[in-house]
Design an enzyme around this catalytic site. Structure first.
Site, short mmCIF file in Angstrom:
data_model
loop_
_atom_site.label_atom_id
_atom_site.label_comp_id
_atom_site.label_asym_id
_atom_site.label_seq_id
_atom_site.Cartn_x
_atom_site.Cartn_y
_atom_site.Cartn_z
NE ARG A 4 -3.65 2.22 2.45
CZ ARG A 4 -4.35 2.60 3.49
NH1 ARG A 4 -4.33 1.91 4.60
NH2 ARG A 4 -5.10 3.67 3.43
CG HIS A 25 2.94 7.39 0.16
ND1 HIS A 25 2.32 8.61 0.22
CD2 HIS A 25 2.29 6.58 1.03
CE1 HIS A 25 1.35 8.56 1.11
NE2 HIS A 25 1.29 7.33 1.61
CE LYS A 36 -4.10 9.94 1.13
NZ LYS A 36 -3.06 8.93 0.95
CG ASN A 91 -0.74 10.56 -1.63
OD1 ASN A 91 -0.81 9.83 -0.65
ND2 ASN A 91 -0.02 10.25 -2.69
CB THR A 92 3.76 13.13 0.07
OG1 THR A 92 3.23 14.23 0.81
CG2 THR A 92 5.19 13.42 -0.35
CG HIS A 125 1.89 5.64 8.19
ND1 HIS A 125 0.65 5.86 7.66
CD2 HIS A 125 2.16 6.70 8.99
CE1 HIS A 125 0.18 7.01 8.12
NE2 HIS A 125 1.08 7.55 8.93
CG PHE A 126 4.35 9.79 3.56
CD1 PHE A 126 5.50 9.73 2.78
CD2 PHE A 126 3.93 11.02 4.02
CE1 PHE A 126 6.20 10.87 2.47
CE2 PHE A 126 4.61 12.17 3.71
CZ PHE A 126 5.75 12.10 2.94
#
Length: 145
Positions: free
Chosen positions: A33, A38, A66, A69-70, A142-143
């Site tokens: 994910r 990302h 969303k 986001n990066t 996770h970012f």
């Protein structure tokens, strides 16, 4: 047009190769994910529509827009090496985040954007990010910021 097709094939091959080297330890679902949401190592779209295209392509506008986001424009090995940096506190208080300097594009939803026509404003920069890592060896899951 030929360059876009070549880059698209290169991205596809990169993502397929990442599937082959995904870790069988830690949290493979969260790792996959993270990659989908990302990682864009070669910045496949170079225009003001980058975020609009990528957010849709990476399925982040399927049910709603969303808000932010990066995308990180580094190869996965450089991103995974951030997991070897000293730990820092994550936004949720856990101590499994690590920081590193990378090239990114931040995608922020525009104020006039409404689902299903999600629209984003890109902001490219080089900055320090924080990612949460899990597993042995650790991989990004996770970012954080």
């Amino acid at each position: 047009m030929a360059l876009q097709k070549t880059l698209a094939w290169l991205l596809l091959l990169t993502l397929l190769s990442l599937e082959l080297v995904q870790p069988s330890y830690g949290q493979p679902h969260m790792y996959q994910r993270f990659l989908r949401q990302h990682v864009d190592p070669i910045k496949t779209v170079n225009s003001n529509s980058y975020c609009n295209v990528m957010m849709q392509r990476r399925r982040m506008t399927a049910n709603h827009c969303k808000h932010f986001n990066t995308f990180v424009h580094e190869n996965i090995w450089n991103i995974r090496s951030i997991c070897s940096a000293p730990t820092v506190r994550c936004k949720n208080g856990q101590m499994n985040c690590h920081e590193g300097l990378v090239s990114v594009t931040d995608c922020k939803e525009t104020g006039s954007s409404m689902f299903p026509n999600c629209r984003y404003q890109p902001m490219a920069s080089t900055r320090i990010i924080a990612i949460a890592c899990n597993g042995n060896p650790p991989v990004p899951v996770h970012f954080d910021r």
